[in-house]
Write an enzyme that holds these catalytic residues in place. Sequence first.
Site, short mmCIF file in Angstrom:
data_model
loop_
_atom_site.label_atom_id
_atom_site.label_comp_id
_atom_site.label_asym_id
_atom_site.label_seq_id
_atom_site.Cartn_x
_atom_site.Cartn_y
_atom_site.Cartn_z
N SER A 288 74.99 108.73 -75.11
CA SER A 288 73.70 108.22 -75.54
C SER A 288 72.61 109.27 -75.31
CB SER A 288 73.41 106.92 -74.80
OG SER A 288 72.30 106.28 -75.34
N ASP A 531 76.84 101.46 -84.08
CA ASP A 531 77.64 101.00 -82.95
C ASP A 531 76.99 99.83 -82.22
OD1 ASP A 531 75.60 102.02 -81.44
OD2 ASP A 531 76.74 103.67 -80.58
N HIS A 582 78.34 100.63 -78.35
CA HIS A 582 77.60 101.75 -77.79
C HIS A 582 77.97 102.10 -76.34
CE1 HIS A 582 74.38 104.64 -77.65
NE2 HIS A 582 73.87 104.07 -76.59
#
Length: 625
Positions: A288, A531, A582
């Site tokens: 991320s 995602d 995610h």
Amino acid sequence: MGVKNRKKHTKNTPEPQKTNHITPHESLRRDSKKTKKSWRDSRRTVFSLGAIVGLLIALYFGGFSGKTNTALFDNLVNFEFLQEYMEDWREVIPQSISSLISDFQQRNLQTTPPTSLTESFAVGKQLRREMNLTSKHPVIMVPGVVSTGIESWGVYGDEECPSEPHFRKRLWGSFYMLKSMVLDKVCWLRHVMLDPETGLDPPNFTLRAAQGFEASDFFMAGYWIWNKVLQNLGAIGYEPTKMSTAAYDWRLAYLDLERRDGYFSKLRQQIEEYHSMTGEKCVLVGHSMGSQIIFYFLKWIEAEGPLYGNGGQGWVEKHIGAFVNVAGTLLGAPKAVPALISGEMKDTIQLNALAMYGLEKFFSRKERLDMIQTWGGVPSMLPKGGSLIWGDMQASAEDALHNNTDTFGNFIRFERQTGPFSRRNLTMEDSIALMLELAPSWLRDRVHDQYSFGYARTGQELRENELHHSHWSNPLEVPLPDAPSLKIYCFYGVGNPTERAYVYKEDKDHPDLNFTIDYETSQPVFFTEGDGTVPIVTHAMCHKWAQGQTPYNPANSSVTVVEIRHQPDRFDIRGGAKSAEHVDILGSAELNEYILRIAGGFGDTIEPRLISNMTQWVREMPFPM
Ligand SMILES: *[C@@H]1O[C@H](CO)[C@@H](O)[C@H](O)[C@H]1NC(C)=O
Ligand SMILES: *[C@@H]1O[C@H](CO)[C@@H](O)[C@H](O)[C@H]1NC(C)=O
Ligand SMILES: *[C@@H]1O[C@H](CO)[C@@H](O)[C@H](O)[C@H]1NC(C)=O
Ligand SMILES: *[C@@H]1O[C@H](CO)[C@@H](O)[C@H](O)[C@H]1NC(C)=O
Ligand SMILES: *[C@@H]1O[C@H](CO)[C@@H](O)[C@H](O)[C@H]1NC(C)=O
Ligand SMILES: *[C@@H]1O[C@H](CO)[C@@H](O)[C@H](O)[C@H]1NC(C)=O
Ligand SMILES: *[C@@H]1O[C@H](CO)[C@@H](O)[C@H](O)[C@H]1NC(C)=O
């Protein structure tokens, strides 16, 4: 009632289907009547959960008035207690919260089915057995925003909010955080908010990122983040002299990480130490926002100037073997925009629904906005590239997803004109401009000093941008380092509907927050392919780099893009071995295998895989180079 019975009960009764099973096509096809209904339903669910938790708190606090609130809260979050009540309410509890409870059950009862690849160590053991895979490259993991614990180290605080009781407790990323939020909101906020002017801790308050593997292996007890990756690395022989977690205080603007904590310098020392100890290049794994931090580091290290790395050209080539980008936000995430305009947190900054639930429930939107705005790290995730990447009022790359009947380029829409701002709809560029216009001047100044959201027009511009840190978080404005043997891997999930555009309303008469998402409308949020948190378009940079030698990738570093289809297991709350959500992707068997192969020196056995049409979309985007 025995715990066993309860467990059986959950096994036999299929849980309500997760909403994120809908494919983007389906979700886009749903007619407006249906959408309206489902939005209402989900709101009702949240309200009823709020009522339950409120009731429980009231009951508990009222019923045991002899005890202190603190002791009572400890009871409240006690696993047995919660479980007893939550079991009956499973139907109405958002899936994410029941997930937390289930994780507890799994952890405590050790009932994970054997032979499953989600089982601890399974992927690592298998690769060790079948490939004789062992540790080779030193590995440094860089976690994402929000997922690192933050501890208080202050002793003084101020008169109203002493820090002493919080000494070395996690005010972010623990049940202690929830407890402090609920019982002492004002003081919790005073600790975690940063000083608007300096962007650092307010005087007498000291919060720092937790250190070591503990900083991000679990977010709260039972809710794993990096733990599966650590276990699998352990299974092929990794231990602390060959791997580490580079946790950072994600609240800070990037250069402030260096200014206050010497973060990038420490990262550099760690890498150089590993290099001299093992003679091997490092593998940097970012998740991320962590991927953005790594990209920034690659530019920082070779740049010259005070506070910069001064490592000289060739440092990356010499020290870094691979940059592994897991669900990275290299070109930003649309969610960051509503978070910074109106404090929307509906699972906004990814991760941990229980924490976010706490924020939603106990803080007003205005309080949330005020808090987020002080965090200089958050604007780093604003989408980059403007209309080049995110489209304009006429079209965006993703419009084929809805047969070109609409455009995601229409990023913030107003359905009713109720004031000067709602007169026109906004593209991504307009929205960021509006966000900055509405923001206090200190935020505007910080964003201009630290970040930049455009794109370079020429190769020369790319090179000139390397000189100033405001461009290093934007790969459209600076090139990759000159590192011909650097390997880049992009792994990300597809097939999980992801926020992409919003309907806003303007409420001229509202005293303090006059822009909000219009939840009264038939479809307040538009979804695209992604995602669940970041849309695939943010990975456009990987596809651009993968085109070979261009000004963006001057040394023709090799880029491998692997798209992972989101195939969650309905009976595993975190989605199981095939989830590509995610955060849950960090537990995916496939991803774990890739990380191990790269770390073990077999990265070149990884085959690229494309499921979406990103490569084609990127070819059609009007890149200037
Ligand atoms: C797009 O077109 C296809 C084929 O023409 C159709 O099956 C599908 O329902 C359409 N989708 C939308 C969102 O209109
Ligand atoms: C596995 O690798 C190690 C070191 O790389 C080597 O010593 C060992 O012989 C290998 N074992 C097998 C079964 O190949
Ligand atoms: C910080 O703490 C010290 C010691 O308690 C106190 O004297 C001082 O006034 C505090 N400063 C601020 C800005 O609150
Ligand atoms: C904004 O977009 C919405 C949805 O596409 C549309 O209904 C509305 O008319 C637009 N508003 C303006 C001012 O163009
Ligand atoms: C929103 O409120 C602020 C004050 O809180 C005010 O300055 C601003 O003009 C308002 N905006 C609109 C569109 O009414
Ligand atoms: C870049 O690398 C690819 C494969 O790694 C190769 O096919 C291509 O010819 C290279 N391009 C240049 C300009 O060297
Ligand atoms: C990719 O584009 C083609 C046509 O251009 C379309 O038929 C196909 O469904 C698209 N695939 C995905 C996954 O969207």
